[in-house]
Design a protein around this motif. Structure first.
Motif, PDB file in Angstrom:
ATOM      1  N   ASP A   1      -9.071   1.620  -3.272  1.00  0.00           N
ATOM      2  CA  ASP A   1      -9.161   3.019  -3.701  1.00  0.00           C
ATOM      3  C   ASP A   1      -7.912   3.789  -3.283  1.00  0.00           C
ATOM      4  N   PHE A   2      -6.805   3.080  -3.146  1.00  0.00           N
ATOM      5  CA  PHE A   2      -5.540   3.758  -2.864  1.00  0.00           C
ATOM      6  C   PHE A   2      -4.524   3.268  -3.892  1.00  0.00           C
ATOM      7  N   GLU A   3      -3.388   3.942  -3.937  1.00  0.00           N
ATOM      8  CA  GLU A   3      -2.368   3.526  -4.879  1.00  0.00           C
ATOM      9  C   GLU A   3      -1.582   2.354  -4.318  1.00  0.00           C
TER      10      GLU A   3
ATOM     11  N   TYR B   1      -1.357  -0.198  11.394  1.00  0.00           N
ATOM     12  CA  TYR B   1      -1.666  -1.118  10.305  1.00  0.00           C
ATOM     13  C   TYR B   1      -1.097  -2.518  10.586  1.00  0.00           C
TER      14      TYR B   1
ATOM     15  N   ASP C   1       4.161   5.777   2.226  1.00  0.00           N
ATOM     16  CA  ASP C   1       4.492   7.200   2.229  1.00  0.00           C
ATOM     17  C   ASP C   1       4.298   7.797   3.618  1.00  0.00           C
ATOM     18  N   GLU C   2       3.181   7.412   4.231  1.00  0.00           N
ATOM     19  CA  GLU C   2       2.857   7.959   5.546  1.00  0.00           C
ATOM     20  C   GLU C   2       3.940   7.613   6.566  1.00  0.00           C
TER      21      GLU C   2
ATOM     22  N   LYS D   1       6.952   6.792   5.792  1.00  0.00           N
ATOM     23  CA  LYS D   1       8.249   7.095   5.167  1.00  0.00           C
ATOM     24  C   LYS D   1       9.098   5.824   4.990  1.00  0.00           C
TER      25      LYS D   1
ATOM     26  N   GLY E   1      -7.322  -1.110   3.122  1.00  0.00           N
ATOM     27  CA  GLY E   1      -6.268  -0.216   3.586  1.00  0.00           C
ATOM     28  C   GLY E   1      -5.834  -0.480   5.013  1.00  0.00           C
TER      29      GLY E   1
ATOM     30  N   ASN F   1       0.854  -1.173   0.000  1.00  0.00           N
ATOM     31  CA  ASN F   1       0.000   0.000   0.000  1.00  0.00           C
ATOM     32  C   ASN F   1       0.899   1.235   0.000  1.00  0.00           C
ATOM     33  N   LYS F   2       0.892   1.971  -1.124  1.00  0.00           N
ATOM     34  CA  LYS F   2       1.827   3.077  -1.289  1.00  0.00           C
ATOM     35  C   LYS F   2       1.550   4.190  -0.286  1.00  0.00           C
ATOM     36  N   GLU F   3       0.269   4.399  -0.004  1.00  0.00           N
ATOM     37  CA  GLU F   3      -0.067   5.491   0.912  1.00  0.00           C
ATOM     38  C   GLU F   3       0.472   5.224   2.318  1.00  0.00           C
ATOM     39  N   ILE F   4       0.364   3.968   2.749  1.00  0.00           N
ATOM     40  CA  ILE F   4       0.898   3.634   4.077  1.00  0.00           C
ATOM     41  C   ILE F   4       2.413   3.790   4.071  1.00  0.00           C
TER      42      ILE F   4
END
Lengths: 429, 319
Positions: free
Chosen positions: A286-288, A186, A160-161, A163, A266, A155-158
């Motif tokens: 619905d996330f990247e 998560y 990124d969040e 780092k 997610g 999950n790219k958003e996680i």
């Protein structure tokens, strides 16, 4: 019986006769129509939509007079249902072939025909054909369709969040897992052991290739030069066992659909994947998301991936529409089919030598590892699952147990080896 | 005179009497034909098939009892067979104690003389029995799901969250959990049968016992229980046969590999894997037939023990 009754009876008989003849005519008509109808038996019930709305219409543009029906069973029931239908003579014209022994068995029983003379077979490499050829490699009995590649979807958003960067080595992988776990929001790894195959396929086979060095280890295992008790395999089991603390609450009762939902909602960061998950995630998440290849053990130079020849199509020997079936197989071998298949079902990678561009970025990433890593197929599929106990079933069992903590990696390796050695000559020594 | 007359009568009716009693055959025929085609023939053919072995081309040859020798002596087979049989016995024991115990209790409650809404309870308690096993399996998997099930949520709400475990996924609890799901589904059957037996007992008997000074417990223990024993026997044998033929719930919840580590594997799922094959395991109809025959023998043994050991000693009362 009065004349009136007689008349009524006669009239009724007349009606009955008329209905019967109408029914007979209808059936005759249906028979005439089905002369050109091909039925495909498959376990890809997830793909029924794509077959019905994209693949079959594309085929019908060129061959409008051959009707094709796609009929799918759930994957776990497919083999049993298919065997029963083949034995009963009610199976469809085209049979979706599992790789290696399951299909070889059908061919030996005379239930599949050779496709050596079907046009288009020349579009496939020996490796692609090997999963559906006799042991001597002379006869191929299914037209190869696609392979699937293992890896990890994240999950790219996680990422990124928190780092994080996608890990390349096992050490980095564990560092990433620790960071996700420390954050606590998560689940680090989305995987469950209730269905057992997830543990073996997405776990053991996914990361294992890096330990037993792909084809080298797979062939050595078949020749009896390596055993499951060798360090490479024990290490693979040990690495798998180390995932347990990072998996979700109650992963022991978590099934495959639970795992998929956990990721697409997610709530989990990393999903040990088969590339066939990509189209499902495309629809649901619905996330990247993106993918990274199985992390290599520290100090290993080359990377390996499980690029498993998974799916092919053969002809039922009892089909009355052999010619139409061959026409369909030839089309399956064409680059047109490969293009539709690769892009409508990103995650299934065509095996034909035709150059295909995979448009889905994540699926393309999976495919790109073919250039950077060595490909191999799952080690239990060729020859080794012919006996009792069945090696594939054993690997499911022990992989799940290793993750459940009810078996140590060494015990798992020993159980797999003992089972194999009980019937397979090269391992008896 | 009378002798002659009698002979005459006999002589006149002999052809009538000795004729084949056609009506008996006619009345027997439907059941006989249906049972022969759909039950006896497949059974006999299964036993025949179990004496053969197939090679890789699908051709079969006679091996006598070879399949059974393999099943009982080859560690790869016997381990699984005994494991499945053992699990099946546990499965049966749980049904006998829990399902039939609760069924008996519910039947007693339903037969209380001043119970209002009895028919509503009866219907509700019997409902799960009529639901499809697939639905039952699906519902319970959702309820017990550790990620989004209501069982963990409910337990947490009352502060008992730590008691929850992934019961369907642990080797130690999976079989018991699946058994209890099955109990939940089928508890209506013993309840109905026992209830029917209980309301058949005339009130006079119980009144007489009460007048004689028996309390509710003594009435149950010394009057009602002996009178429903034949029904309890029938319930037991129905449970036995159903449990040793069970397959669907385990398959729906745990799949044919009946994990974890075959802890929920019973004879039905073992038979399924053997006969139809599983994933890369190629099915063997002949070995499967041997497993089916072994199941038949197990069930037959159980039924015989019941018939000769229990049934014949039961006293029947008619009122």
């Amino acid at each position: 019986m009065g004349p009136l009754r007689t008349k009524a009876v006669l009239r009724r008989a007349g009606h009955l006769l008329a209905t019967a003849s109408l029914a007979a005519a209808a059936m005759a008509f249906a028979n005439a129509a089905s002369a050109q109808t091909l039925t495909i038996e498959s376990w890809r019930n997830d793909d029924a939509d794509v077959w019905n709305t994209k693949i079959i219409p594309a085929f019908n543009k060129q061959h409008p007079n051959i009707k094709v029906q796609f009929k799918a069973d759930p994957p776990t029931e497919y083999n049993a249902a298919l065997n029963a239908r083949l034995a009963g003579g009610t199976a469809g014209d085209l049979i979706t072939c599992r790789p290696f022994d399951a299909s070889l068995d059908l061919f030996k029983k005379g239930q599949l025909v050779s496709v050596n003379d079907v046009k288009g077979i020349e579009n496939f490499s020996e490796v692609a054909k090997s999963a559906w050829s006799t042991d001597d490699g002379k006869t191929t009995f299914c037209m190869p369709m696609a392979s699937v590649i293992h890896g990890f979807i994240y999950n790219k958003e996680i990422f990124d969040e928190l780092k994080l960067t996608p890990p390349k080595t096992v050490k980095e992988f564990h560092a990433v897992l620790d960071k996700i776990k420390a954050d606590g929001k998560y689940t680090p790894i989305a995987m469950g052991t209730a269905d057992q195959w997830e543990a073996a396929t997405m776990g053991f086979q996914n990361i294992g290739v890096n330990y037993w060095k792909g084809e080298e280890g797979r062939k050595a295992l078949i020749e009896g030069k390596q055993k499951f008790t060798d360090p490479a395999y024990v290490q693979a089991f040990a690495e798998l066992a180390s995932w347990a603390p990072y998996m979700g609450d109650g992963y022991k009762a978590q099934k495959y659909p639970d795992t998929q939902n956990l990721f697409t909602l997610g709530r989990a960061a990393i999903y040990p994947a088969g590339s066939w998950d990509v189209p499902i995630f495309r629809k649901q998440a619905d996330f990247e998301f993106d993918a990274f290849a199985p992390p290599v053990p520290d100090g290993a130079g080359k990377c390996y991936i499980s690029d498993h020849t998974d799916i092919a199509l053969g002809i039922n020997a009892k089909s009355k529409n052999q010619e139409a079936a061959k026409t369909f197989l030839t089309w399956i071998a064409s680059s047109e089919f490969a293009d539709i298949y690769a892009n409508e079902l990103p995650g299934f990678f065509p095996l034909s030598t035709a150059k295909i561009t995979v448009k889905d970025p994540v699926a393309a990433k999976f495919a790109s590892w073919r250039g950077t890593c060595e490909s191999s197929i799952r080690n239990s599929y060729q020859i080794l699952s012919r006996g009792t106990p069945n090696l594939e079933n054993e690997l499911w069992n022990v992989s799940a147990q290793v993750l459940n903590g009810t078996m140590k990696p060494e015990e798992a390796a020993k159980k797999a080896e003992d089972g194999l050695a009980s019937w397979y000559e090269p391992h008896k020594k | 005179m009378s002798d002659i007359a009698a002979t005459n009568v006999q002589a006149g009716s002999v052809p009538e009497r000795s004729r084949f009693p056609l009506h008996i055959a006619v009345f027997l025929a439907p059941a006989l034909i249906i049972y022969t085609i759909f039950s006896i023939y497949p059974l006999v053919d299964t036993i025949r098939l179990s004496l053969y072995a197939g090679d890789e081309t699908g051709a079969r040859h006679f091996v006598g009892l070879g399949n059974f020798v393999t099943l009982l002596t080859d560690p790869a087979w016997s381990g699984q067979f005994w494991n499945a049989l053992g699990n099946n016995l546990i499965f049966f024991a749980i049904h006998m104690v829990v399902q039939n115990g609760i069924g008996l209790g519910l039947a007693m409650l339903l037969s209380l003389p001043r119970l209002t809404g009895g028919s509503i309870y009866r219907t509700l308690l019997f409902l799960p029995t009529m639901l499809s096993v697939v639905i039952i399996g699906f519902i319970w998997q959702l309820i017990l799901n550790p990620l989004w099930g209501i069982a963990p949520t409910l337990l947490k709400a009352v502060g008992l969250g730590s008691l929850f475990g992934p019961w369907l996924g642990q080797e130690s609890t999976a079989l018991v959990t699946v058994s209890l799901i099955s109990v939940w589904q089928f508890v209506g059957i013993p309840m109905m049968l026992i209830y029917a037996a209980l309301i058949n007992i005339p009130d006079d008997l119980m009144d007489a016992a009460t007048v004689d000074g028996a309390g509710p417990f003594s009435v149950f223990w010394f009057v009602r229980l002996p009178l429903i024993l034949p029904t309890l026997g029938v319930v037991s044998i129905l449970t036995f046969v159903a449990n040793f033929n069970a397959f669907d719930l385990i398959y729906a919840v745990k799949g044919a590999l009946a994990g974890p580590n075959f802890s929920t594997d019973i004879l039905g799922t073992f038979f399924y894997r053997t006969f139809f094959g599983y994933q890369l395991q190629v099915g063997s109809p002949t070995m499967g037939a041997a497993v089916a025959t072994a199941m038949l023998i197990v069930i037959l043994l159980g039924v015989l023990i019941y018939l000769f050991g229990v049934q014949r000693r039961l006293q029947r009362h008619t009122f």
